[in-house]
Write a protein that holds these residues in place. Structure first.
Motif, PDB file in Angstrom:
ATOM      1  N   ILE A 130       0.576  -1.248   0.039  1.00 21.54           N
ATOM      2  CA  ILE A 130       0.010   0.069   0.086  1.00 21.54           C
ATOM      3  C   ILE A 130       0.814   1.174  -0.026  1.00 21.54           C
ATOM      4  N   PHE A 131       2.060   1.073   0.512  1.00 23.18           N
ATOM      5  CA  PHE A 131       2.814   2.286   0.304  1.00 23.18           C
ATOM      6  C   PHE A 131       3.849   2.493  -0.979  1.00 23.18           C
ATOM      7  N   GLU A 132       3.565   1.689  -1.969  1.00 24.01           N
ATOM      8  CA  GLU A 132       4.354   1.879  -3.201  1.00 24.01           C
ATOM      9  C   GLU A 132       3.503   2.857  -3.913  1.00 24.01           C
ATOM     10  N   ARG A 133       4.334   3.468  -4.822  1.00 29.30           N
ATOM     11  CA  ARG A 133       3.613   4.539  -5.640  1.00 29.30           C
ATOM     12  C   ARG A 133       2.693   3.816  -6.713  1.00 29.30           C
ATOM     13  N   PHE A 134       1.700   4.448  -7.093  1.00 26.56           N
ATOM     14  CA  PHE A 134       0.604   4.143  -8.099  1.00 26.56           C
ATOM     15  C   PHE A 134      -0.009   2.588  -7.674  1.00 26.56           C
ATOM     16  N   TYR A 135       0.253   2.162  -6.468  1.00 26.33           N
ATOM     17  CA  TYR A 135      -0.511   0.853  -6.054  1.00 26.33           C
ATOM     18  C   TYR A 135      -2.202   1.393  -5.622  1.00 26.33           C
ATOM     19  N   ARG A 136      -3.015   0.666  -6.212  1.00 29.98           N
ATOM     20  CA  ARG A 136      -4.281   0.886  -5.908  1.00 29.98           C
ATOM     21  C   ARG A 136      -4.695  -0.640  -5.437  1.00 29.98           C
ATOM     22  N   GLU A 146     -10.619   9.509  -8.349  1.00 27.32           N
ATOM     23  CA  GLU A 146      -9.378  10.577  -8.134  1.00 27.32           C
ATOM     24  C   GLU A 146      -7.999  10.146  -7.655  1.00 27.32           C
ATOM     25  N   SER A 147      -8.267   8.695  -6.957  1.00 28.17           N
ATOM     26  CA  SER A 147      -7.139   8.291  -6.245  1.00 28.17           C
ATOM     27  C   SER A 147      -6.062   7.901  -7.362  1.00 28.17           C
ATOM     28  N   ALA A 148      -4.670   8.151  -7.436  1.00 30.50           N
ATOM     29  CA  ALA A 148      -3.852   7.540  -8.215  1.00 30.50           C
ATOM     30  C   ALA A 148      -2.913   6.758  -7.761  1.00 30.50           C
ATOM     31  N   GLY A 149      -3.297   6.386  -6.419  1.00 27.96           N
ATOM     32  CA  GLY A 149      -2.413   5.684  -5.579  1.00 27.96           C
ATOM     33  C   GLY A 149      -1.042   6.338  -5.176  1.00 27.96           C
ATOM     34  N   LEU A 150      -1.263   7.642  -4.935  1.00 32.18           N
ATOM     35  CA  LEU A 150      -0.013   8.196  -4.515  1.00 32.18           C
ATOM     36  C   LEU A 150      -0.004   8.822  -3.007  1.00 32.18           C
ATOM     37  N   GLY A 151      -1.337   8.878  -2.578  1.00 29.90           N
ATOM     38  CA  GLY A 151      -1.447   9.595  -1.231  1.00 29.90           C
ATOM     39  C   GLY A 151      -0.692   8.763   0.048  1.00 29.90           C
ATOM     40  N   ILE A 154       3.237   9.332  -0.657  1.00 27.29           N
ATOM     41  CA  ILE A 154       3.784  10.674  -0.230  1.00 27.29           C
ATOM     42  C   ILE A 154       4.042  10.652   1.319  1.00 27.29           C
ATOM     43  N   VAL A 155       2.855   9.839   1.986  1.00 29.70           N
ATOM     44  CA  VAL A 155       3.002   9.650   3.492  1.00 29.70           C
ATOM     45  C   VAL A 155       4.348   9.141   3.708  1.00 29.70           C
ATOM     46  N   LYS A 156       4.865   7.888   3.054  1.00 29.27           N
ATOM     47  CA  LYS A 156       5.903   6.966   3.391  1.00 29.27           C
ATOM     48  C   LYS A 156       7.240   8.068   3.023  1.00 29.27           C
ATOM     49  N   SER A 157       7.328   8.572   1.953  1.00 31.98           N
ATOM     50  CA  SER A 157       8.311   9.461   1.731  1.00 31.98           C
ATOM     51  C   SER A 157       8.687  10.690   2.528  1.00 31.98           C
ATOM     52  N   ILE A 158       7.679  11.270   3.194  1.00 32.04           N
ATOM     53  CA  ILE A 158       7.657  12.268   4.498  1.00 32.04           C
ATOM     54  C   ILE A 158       8.321  11.746   5.510  1.00 32.04           C
ATOM     55  N   CYS A 159       7.649  10.526   5.969  1.00 28.86           N
ATOM     56  CA  CYS A 159       8.061   9.654   7.272  1.00 28.86           C
ATOM     57  C   CYS A 159       9.662   9.385   6.991  1.00 28.86           C
ATOM     58  N   THR A 160      10.060   8.991   5.857  1.00 27.94           N
ATOM     59  CA  THR A 160      11.346   8.615   5.817  1.00 27.94           C
ATOM     60  C   THR A 160      12.347   9.609   5.586  1.00 27.94           C
ATOM     61  N   ALA A 161      11.910  10.875   5.204  1.00 30.44           N
ATOM     62  CA  ALA A 161      12.769  12.018   5.291  1.00 30.44           C
ATOM     63  C   ALA A 161      12.724  12.506   6.917  1.00 30.44           C
TER      64      ALA A 161
END
Length: 187
Positions: A130-136, A146-151, A154-161
């Motif tokens: 579920i944290f992979e890009r474009f995964y639905r 509307e969902s492109a499977g990016l939400g 983005i959460v994962k990337s922010i957490c990693t940073a």
């Protein structure tokens, strides 16, 4: 009409492009440039209040348990985005009259933020992705196209940073719990 649906498609594409820009900026380490020390509990409470308007439309209640001050260091705007995305997901996948709980607690020197819902849940085979890009998970589940499977990516990337971990637990038909674990700020 055709013009209307084309316009919708353009707006939808615009959102995807915006999310991709966000991801590429995060990949480039953008989040670390504007770090401040702030209270995660306060951020959670104000975000829950703002998001409760969206929830009320579906008759969903958001309760927030964040009574202890929880000092963390990070990019305030980005960490707010994490809370918004997780609450937005919970609202999307929780049926009418459902309930969402947002909690902030201290565990072993970490601030832990949890978003728990009693929604439709995530199938076990989908959970690792579920944290992979474009995964639905599947078309039927995407409550809005509307969902492109990016939400969640983005959460994962922010957490990693932020040196934070994010994980999800879920049971089909009984709900999901997303947990973000962030180092507590000592000073």
């Amino acid at each position: 009409d055709r013009a209307g649906s084309m316009l919708e498609e353009v707006v939808h594409l615009g959102k995807i492009v915006e999310q991709l820009f966000t991801l590429s900026r995060l990949d480039a380490g953008e989040a670390q440039t504007e770090w401040t020390r702030f209270d995660l509990s306060e951020l959670a409470k104000t975000t829950a209040e703002q998001m409760s308007l969206l929830a009320e439309d579906k008759g969903i209640s958001i309760s927030c348990d964040a009574s202890q001050p929880m000092p963390v260091k990070g990019n305030h705007v980005r960490l707010k985005q994490v809370v918004v995305n997780l609450l937005d997901n919970a609202i999307k996948y929780t049926p009418e009259k459902g309930a969402i709980q947002l909690r902030v607690l201290a565990v072993n020197g970490h601030a832990v933020l949890e978003v728990e819902d009693n929604g439709i849940g995530i199938p076990p085979d989908a959970l690792p992705h579920i944290f992979e890009r474009f995964y639905r998970v599947d078309q039927a589940r995407s409550a809005d196209s509307e969902s492109a499977g990016l939400g969640l990516s983005i959460v994962k990337s922010i957490c990693t940073a932020h040196g934070a971990e994010v994980e999800a637990q879920s049971a089909v038909s009984s709900g999901s719990c997303f947990r973000v674990k962030l180092p507590l700020s000592k000073n």
